[in-house]
Write an enzyme that holds these catalytic residues in place. Structure first.
Site, mmCIF file in Angstrom:
data_model
loop_
_atom_site.group_PDB
_atom_site.id
_atom_site.type_symbol
_atom_site.label_atom_id
_atom_site.label_comp_id
_atom_site.label_asym_id
_atom_site.label_seq_id
_atom_site.Cartn_x
_atom_site.Cartn_y
_atom_site.Cartn_z
ATOM 1 N N GLU A 147 85.938 76.727 35.911
ATOM 2 C CA GLU A 147 85.241 77.029 37.173
ATOM 3 C C GLU A 147 86.169 77.741 38.161
ATOM 4 O O GLU A 147 85.723 78.601 38.933
ATOM 5 C CB GLU A 147 84.697 75.711 37.746
ATOM 6 C CG GLU A 147 84.305 75.702 39.211
ATOM 7 C CD GLU A 147 82.975 76.366 39.500
ATOM 8 O OE1 GLU A 147 82.704 77.406 38.877
ATOM 9 O OE2 GLU A 147 82.245 75.854 40.352
ATOM 10 N N THR A 199 81.709 83.260 45.738
ATOM 11 C CA THR A 199 82.453 82.115 46.269
ATOM 12 C C THR A 199 83.793 82.508 46.898
ATOM 13 O O THR A 199 84.097 82.042 48.008
ATOM 14 C CB THR A 199 82.638 81.044 45.172
ATOM 15 O OG1 THR A 199 81.332 80.665 44.725
ATOM 16 C CG2 THR A 199 83.363 79.826 45.670
HETATM 17 N N1 HSE Z 1 82.420 73.712 47.295
HETATM 18 C C1 HSE Z 1 82.437 75.084 46.893
HETATM 19 C C2 HSE Z 1 82.338 75.960 48.138
HETATM 20 C C3 HSE Z 1 81.271 75.352 45.996
HETATM 21 O O1 HSE Z 1 81.517 75.631 48.988
HETATM 22 O O2 HSE Z 1 83.055 76.948 48.239
HETATM 23 C C4 HSE Z 1 81.214 76.787 45.523
HETATM 24 O O3 HSE Z 1 79.959 77.046 44.943
#
Ligand code: HSE
Length: 329
Positions: free
Chosen positions: A138, A192
């Protein structure tokens, strides 16, 4: 489905695995809490070969085929390494989760690939043994940063707490019944790494304290099945969501419409742009999704959506027929 057959001296194995989509952050729980979803996910097929290393034969949507730059490829390579195998694995990825949507597509692929690799290698490992491999997989989609709030729910199912300090430190959280949700996926793509890069380095102490308190109360509400209160706490992030909401121009309108239609709460999931609403049941979720969609359209943003529930099952084997004709596993 796992098939094994011999061709000459070589033993070939194939496994096709569904990796579920997931919601993460749930408001105040940035990088800390996520929930596995039913009915939507990616499918990864693995095939054991005599050629060492991982090769990605199909991915689509411009996803890199280089296994080091692909969440599935990286996760499967690590499983191969853990197994100490001199054989190789071919992966074929079928993306069903929209890319850059915020419902854990890269995590679904990493988890499905790790499990499929494990199966073709003879199921040497349990789910918990694959945590490091899926986190590393990931991380390929997150600018190298490990966070477990999508990939661990995709691996294990259910609601998962994971530590941002050490994501291999996690807990599976039981909730007394499935949570019904409406998920809106605006046709915007937010990657992201970009959505992480805009976040502040420092935040006010007061906001941090309030976030910590709201996350604790959110967890309690989820565990006690008080989804009305859970929805309320999901809307109280002060640190991350207000910054990211600016990237989602329909955010305020969608949220207002959802609450007016009876949603218990409405928030961004992960880095967005997807937004989810918590509903009393699937019927309410359907009505809420319709108004979320109209609100988004009125802001000039087309959106897809689905009604779904939290799922207790993470990665799982699917039949070849399910995988080929795209039926919802
Ligand atoms: N917790 C991560 C973020 C999830 O919010 O960047 C990414 O999908």
């Amino acid at each position: 489905m796992i098939q094994s057959h011999t061709s000459g001296a070589a033993v070939e194995s194939r496994a096709t695995v569904f990796g579920p989509a997931s919601l993460s952050n749930l408001g105040p729980g940035f990088d800390t809490i996520g929930i596995c979803l039913t009915g939507i996910g990616d499918v990864v097929s693995a095939c054991l070969t005599d050629r060492a290393g991982v090769r990605i034969t199909r991915a689509g949507y411009g996803i890199p085929l280089d296994p080091l730059r692909n969440t599935a490829g990286r996760a499967a390579s690590l499983v191969l390494e853990m197994a100490g195998s001199s054989q190789g694995i071919d992966l074929a990825i079928e993306k069903r989760i929209p890319i850059g949507s915020g419902i854990g597509g890269s995590a679904a692929c990493a988890a499905a690939a790790a499990w499929a690799a494990n199966l073709v290698l003879g199921k040497l490992f349990e789910h918990e043994d694959l945590v490091e491999a899926v986190l590393e997989g990931e991380a390929v989609a997150s600018g190298g940063c490990q966070h477990g709030d999508n990939v661990l729910p995709a691996l294990f199912g259910g609601v998962v707490l994971t530590s941002p300090v050490d994501p291999t430190d996690y807990r599976l959280i039981e909730i007394p019944r499935p949570l019904s949700m409406a998920i809106l996926i605006p046709r915007l793509s937010i990657l992201t790494p970009e959505a992480r890069a805009i976040l502040p380095e420092l935040v006010p102490l007061r906001s941090a304290v309030e976030n910590a308190s709201d996350l604790a109360f959110l967890l309690h509400a989820l565990q006690s099945g008080d989804f009305r209160r859970a929805g309320r706490y999901m809307m109280r992030d002060r640190l991350v969501e207000p910054v990211r909401a600016r990237l989602v121009t329909c955010y305020n309108a969608v949220r207002r419409a959802a609450l007016k239609a009876g949603a218990y709460g409405c928030a961004l999931t992960g880095s967005g742009p997807a937004m989810f609403s918590v509903a009393e049941d699937d019927t309410d979720a359907k009505a809420i999704l319709a108004v979320m969609r109209s609100a988004s359209l009125e802001e000039g943003i087309e959106a897809d959506g689905l009604v779904t529930r939290s799922s207790e099952s993470g990665v799982r084997v699917v039949s070849t027929e399910e995988a080929i004709d795209g039926r919802r596993p």
